[in-house]
Design a protein around this motif. Structure first.
Motif, PDB file in Angstrom:
ATOM      1  N   ASN A 149      -5.562  30.961  77.587  1.00 42.13           N
ATOM      2  CA  ASN A 149      -4.573  31.790  76.919  1.00 42.13           C
ATOM      3  C   ASN A 149      -4.194  32.932  77.858  1.00 42.13           C
ATOM      4  OD1 ASN A 149      -3.465  34.004  75.272  1.00 42.13           O
ATOM      5  ND2 ASN A 149      -3.888  32.615  73.573  1.00 42.13           N
ATOM      6  N   PHE A 150      -2.916  32.996  78.251  1.00 41.67           N
ATOM      7  CA  PHE A 150      -2.464  34.015  79.194  1.00 41.67           C
ATOM      8  C   PHE A 150      -2.445  35.412  78.574  1.00 41.67           C
ATOM      9  CE2 PHE A 150      -0.498  30.191  81.075  1.00 41.67           C
ATOM     10  CZ  PHE A 150      -1.099  30.253  82.307  1.00 41.67           C
ATOM     11  N   THR A 168      -4.606  36.644  76.132  1.00 44.04           N
ATOM     12  CA  THR A 168      -5.974  37.163  76.004  1.00 44.04           C
ATOM     13  C   THR A 168      -6.759  37.044  77.304  1.00 44.04           C
ATOM     14  OG1 THR A 168      -6.887  35.048  75.261  1.00 44.04           O
ATOM     15  CG2 THR A 168      -6.034  36.562  73.556  1.00 44.04           C
ATOM     16  N   LYS A 169      -6.201  36.258  78.259  1.00 47.31           N
ATOM     17  CA  LYS A 169      -6.856  35.998  79.551  1.00 47.31           C
ATOM     18  C   LYS A 169      -8.244  35.386  79.347  1.00 47.31           C
ATOM     19  CE  LYS A 169      -4.257  39.592  81.947  1.00 47.31           C
ATOM     20  NZ  LYS A 169      -3.098  38.812  82.051  1.00 47.31           N
ATOM     21  N   GLN A 170      -8.320  34.461  78.400  1.00 49.80           N
ATOM     22  CA  GLN A 170      -9.588  33.822  78.040  1.00 49.80           C
ATOM     23  C   GLN A 170      -9.461  32.299  78.109  1.00 49.80           C
ATOM     24  OE1 GLN A 170     -12.577  35.380  76.920  1.00 49.80           O
ATOM     25  NE2 GLN A 170     -11.593  37.228  77.684  1.00 49.80           N
ATOM     26  N   TRP A 171     -10.531  31.679  78.581  1.00 49.81           N
ATOM     27  CA  TRP A 171     -10.669  30.223  78.529  1.00 49.81           C
ATOM     28  C   TRP A 171     -11.346  29.862  77.226  1.00 49.81           C
ATOM     29  CZ3 TRP A 171      -8.575  26.833  81.850  1.00 49.81           C
ATOM     30  CH2 TRP A 171      -8.208  27.295  83.118  1.00 49.81           C
ATOM     31  N   ALA A 172     -10.850  28.854  76.545  1.00 54.41           N
ATOM     32  CA  ALA A 172     -11.535  28.302  75.369  1.00 54.41           C
ATOM     33  C   ALA A 172     -12.581  27.316  75.883  1.00 54.41           C
ATOM     34  CB  ALA A 172     -10.539  27.583  74.462  1.00 54.41           C
ATOM     35  N   ALA A 173     -13.544  26.993  75.044  1.00 54.19           N
ATOM     36  CA  ALA A 173     -14.528  25.971  75.419  1.00 54.19           C
ATOM     37  C   ALA A 173     -13.786  24.649  75.619  1.00 54.19           C
ATOM     38  CB  ALA A 173     -15.588  25.823  74.332  1.00 54.19           C
ATOM     39  N   PRO A 174     -14.113  23.893  76.672  1.00 55.34           N
ATOM     40  CA  PRO A 174     -13.431  22.613  76.896  1.00 55.34           C
ATOM     41  C   PRO A 174     -13.613  21.679  75.703  1.00 55.34           C
ATOM     42  CG  PRO A 174     -14.765  23.199  78.798  1.00 55.34           C
ATOM     43  CD  PRO A 174     -15.108  24.159  77.698  1.00 55.34           C
ATOM     44  N   LEU A 175     -12.573  20.943  75.416  1.00 54.54           N
ATOM     45  CA  LEU A 175     -12.591  19.960  74.342  1.00 54.54           C
ATOM     46  C   LEU A 175     -12.824  18.593  74.978  1.00 54.54           C
ATOM     47  CD1 LEU A 175     -12.027  19.436  71.312  1.00 54.54           C
ATOM     48  CD2 LEU A 175      -9.614  19.174  71.939  1.00 54.54           C
ATOM     49  N   ASN A 176     -13.856  17.884  74.535  1.00 54.67           N
ATOM     50  CA  ASN A 176     -14.180  16.572  75.098  1.00 54.67           C
ATOM     51  C   ASN A 176     -13.743  15.474  74.145  1.00 54.67           C
ATOM     52  OD1 ASN A 176     -15.642  17.150  77.639  1.00 54.67           O
ATOM     53  ND2 ASN A 176     -16.910  18.340  76.247  1.00 54.67           N
ATOM     54  N   ILE A 177     -12.900  14.590  74.655  1.00 51.85           N
ATOM     55  CA  ILE A 177     -12.419  13.438  73.897  1.00 51.85           C
ATOM     56  C   ILE A 177     -12.969  12.193  74.587  1.00 51.85           C
ATOM     57  CG2 ILE A 177     -10.383  12.143  73.181  1.00 51.85           C
ATOM     58  CD1 ILE A 177      -8.902  14.896  73.208  1.00 51.85           C
ATOM     59  N   THR A 178     -13.764  11.436  73.865  1.00 51.05           N
ATOM     60  CA  THR A 178     -14.419  10.249  74.424  1.00 51.05           C
ATOM     61  C   THR A 178     -13.607   9.006  74.109  1.00 51.05           C
ATOM     62  OG1 THR A 178     -16.555  11.317  74.082  1.00 51.05           O
ATOM     63  CG2 THR A 178     -16.582   8.953  74.478  1.00 51.05           C
ATOM     64  N   TYR A 179     -13.440   8.137  75.108  1.00 52.70           N
ATOM     65  CA  TYR A 179     -12.741   6.874  74.896  1.00 52.70           C
ATOM     66  C   TYR A 179     -13.594   5.925  74.065  1.00 52.70           C
ATOM     67  CZ  TYR A 179      -9.774   8.274  78.847  1.00 52.70           C
ATOM     68  OH  TYR A 179      -8.930   8.932  79.680  1.00 52.70           O
ATOM     69  N   PRO A 180     -12.962   5.095  73.221  1.00 49.17           N
ATOM     70  CA  PRO A 180     -13.720   4.094  72.463  1.00 49.17           C
ATOM     71  C   PRO A 180     -14.378   3.051  73.386  1.00 49.17           C
ATOM     72  CG  PRO A 180     -11.472   4.292  71.597  1.00 49.17           C
ATOM     73  CD  PRO A 180     -11.551   5.119  72.841  1.00 49.17           C
ATOM     74  N   GLN A 181     -13.744   2.739  74.525  1.00 48.85           N
ATOM     75  CA  GLN A 181     -14.305   1.808  75.502  1.00 48.85           C
ATOM     76  C   GLN A 181     -15.055   2.592  76.564  1.00 48.85           C
ATOM     77  OE1 GLN A 181     -11.039   1.568  74.566  1.00 48.85           O
ATOM     78  NE2 GLN A 181     -11.193  -0.293  73.350  1.00 48.85           N
ATOM     79  N   LYS A 182     -15.942   1.922  77.257  1.00 48.15           N
ATOM     80  CA  LYS A 182     -16.682   2.549  78.346  1.00 48.15           C
ATOM     81  C   LYS A 182     -16.073   2.155  79.688  1.00 48.15           C
ATOM     82  CE  LYS A 182     -21.086   2.548  75.867  1.00 48.15           C
ATOM     83  NZ  LYS A 182     -21.054   3.836  75.319  1.00 48.15           N
ATOM     84  N   ASP A 183     -16.223   3.022  80.676  1.00 45.04           N
ATOM     85  CA  ASP A 183     -15.784   2.757  82.047  1.00 45.04           C
ATOM     86  C   ASP A 183     -14.317   2.361  82.156  1.00 45.04           C
ATOM     87  OD1 ASP A 183     -18.287   3.374  83.093  1.00 45.04           O
ATOM     88  OD2 ASP A 183     -19.022   1.364  82.664  1.00 45.04           O
ATOM     89  N   VAL A 184     -13.439   3.231  81.726  1.00 43.42           N
ATOM     90  CA  VAL A 184     -12.002   3.021  81.822  1.00 43.42           C
ATOM     91  C   VAL A 184     -11.570   3.214  83.272  1.00 43.42           C
ATOM     92  CG1 VAL A 184      -9.778   3.989  81.114  1.00 43.42           C
ATOM     93  CG2 VAL A 184     -11.609   3.716  79.440  1.00 43.42           C
ATOM     94  N   GLU A 185     -10.650   2.379  83.738  1.00 40.88           N
ATOM     95  CA  GLU A 185     -10.145   2.496  85.106  1.00 40.88           C
ATOM     96  C   GLU A 185      -9.152   3.656  85.182  1.00 40.88           C
ATOM     97  OE1 GLU A 185      -7.593  -0.110  88.301  1.00 40.88           O
ATOM     98  OE2 GLU A 185      -8.655  -1.161  86.703  1.00 40.88           O
ATOM     99  N   LEU A 186      -9.479   4.672  85.958  1.00 45.76           N
ATOM    100  CA  LEU A 186      -8.657   5.888  86.022  1.00 45.76           C
ATOM    101  C   LEU A 186      -7.276   5.672  86.612  1.00 45.76           C
ATOM    102  CD1 LEU A 186     -11.081   8.770  86.968  1.00 45.76           C
ATOM    103  CD2 LEU A 186      -9.933   8.360  84.820  1.00 45.76           C
ATOM    104  N   SER A 187      -7.125   4.720  87.512  1.00 48.39           N
ATOM    105  CA  SER A 187      -5.824   4.537  88.158  1.00 48.39           C
ATOM    106  C   SER A 187      -4.766   4.059  87.170  1.00 48.39           C
ATOM    107  CB  SER A 187      -5.948   3.546  89.319  1.00 48.39           C
ATOM    108  OG  SER A 187      -6.340   2.279  88.832  1.00 48.39           O
ATOM    109  N   ASN A 188      -5.181   3.569  86.019  1.00 44.68           N
ATOM    110  CA  ASN A 188      -4.231   3.094  85.011  1.00 44.68           C
ATOM    111  C   ASN A 188      -4.195   4.012  83.805  1.00 44.68           C
ATOM    112  OD1 ASN A 188      -3.425   0.752  86.395  1.00 44.68           O
ATOM    113  ND2 ASN A 188      -5.335  -0.229  85.834  1.00 44.68           N
ATOM    114  N   ASN A 189      -4.476   5.281  83.993  1.00 39.62           N
ATOM    115  CA  ASN A 189      -4.582   6.231  82.906  1.00 39.62           C
ATOM    116  C   ASN A 189      -3.334   7.111  82.890  1.00 39.62           C
ATOM    117  OD1 ASN A 189      -5.300   8.478  81.308  1.00 39.62           O
ATOM    118  ND2 ASN A 189      -7.452   8.112  81.695  1.00 39.62           N
ATOM    119  N   GLY A 190      -2.727   7.296  81.714  1.00 37.24           N
ATOM    120  CA  GLY A 190      -1.565   8.168  81.583  1.00 37.24           C
ATOM    121  C   GLY A 190      -1.800   9.190  80.501  1.00 37.24           C
TER     122      GLY A 190
END
Length: 194
Positions: free
Chosen positions: A113-114, A116-138
Motif C-alpha cells: 500500500n503506497f 500506508t507504506k506497508q506490505w501486507a502478509a503474502p497471500l499463498n494460493i496453492t494449485y490443485p495439481q502438483k508440479d505445474v510447468e511454469l513456462s505455461n503459466n499465465g
C-alpha cells in the motif's frame, strides 16, 4: 543522448494539452528509462493513483520511482530484490500494487500500500495439481481478482481468486483437442460484464 519520461494530461473537450510533467530525465549513456506499470486496456490514468517507472543502469541495478497522480509527488521506492524481478507482472489498483510470484506449486501474491507504506502478509494460493510447468503459466489481475491459467495434460486449468482473501471464485478446465507441446493458450484481455 537524452531520454525523458513525461506525464501528459489532455482535455479532449477543450482540445488542449492541460498538463506536462517531466517525471525523469536521463542525460548519460549508462542509464535508460523503463516503464514499469502494466495497465489493463480498459483502465485510464484517472483510475490509477500511482504510476511506477524504473531507471535502469548499465550496471544491472534499477531504481524504481512512484508518481502519485493525485498529489503530483514523486519518490524512489525501495522494492525487495526478490520482488523487483517480478514487477513486470504487477498491477497497480488504487493505492496498492499487487505482485504475483508463480512457482510450480502455486502463486504467492505480494501486496504493498503506497499510502500506508506497508506490505501486507503474502497471500499463498496453492494449485490443485502438483508440479505445474511454469513456462505455461499465465497470470492477470483485474477488478480485484487474480486470474491464473496453467497447462495440464489435456488443456489448461483456469483459476480465479479474490485478491484479498485468496478465496477461490472459480476453478475449471479448458480442454484442448490434440494438444501438442507447441500449443499455447494466453490470457490477452479480460472484460468485466455486468
Amino acid at each position: 543522448r537524452t531520454s525523458e519520461l513525461h506525464l501528459y494530461e489532455i482535455d479532449e473537450q477543450k482540445q488542449a494539452l492541460t498538463h506536462d510533467m517531466l517525471l525523469a530525465k536521463i542525460e548519460d549513456n549508462s542509464s535508460y528509462l523503463k516503464d514499469r506499470i502494466s495497465l489493463n486496456v480498459a483502465e485510464t490514468l484517472g483510475n490509477i493513483n500511482y504510476y511506477l517507472y524504473g531507471v535502469g543502469k548499465s550496471s544491472g541495478s534499477d531504481e524504481i520511482y512512484v508518481y502519485n497522480t493525485n498529489t503530483s509527488e514523486l519518490e524512489e521506492w525501495e522494492v525487495p530484490s526478490n520482488l523487483a524481478i517480478h514487477l513486470d507482472s504487477s498491477t497497480t489498483l488504487g493505492s496498492e500494487i499487487f505482485i504475483p510470484v508463480a512457482s510450480n506449486t502455486g502463486v504467492e501474491l505480494h501486496q504493498y500500500n503506497f499510502e500506508t507504506k506497508q506490505w501486507a502478509a503474502p497471500l499463498n494460493i496453492t494449485y490443485p495439481q502438483k508440479d505445474v510447468e511454469l513456462s505455461n503459466n499465465g497470470i492477470k489481475i483485474l477488478d480485484y481478482k487474480l486470474y491464473n491459467m496453467y497447462r495440464v495434460a489435456d488443456g489448461y486449468m483456469l483459476l480465479i481468486h479474490d485478491l484479498y482473501s485468496g478465496e477461490a471464485l472459480y476453478e475449471g478446465k479448458i480442454k484442448i483437442e490434440d494438444l501438442t507441446g507447441d500449443d499455447w493458450l494466453y490470457i490477452r484481455q479480460i472484460y468485466h460484464v455486468d
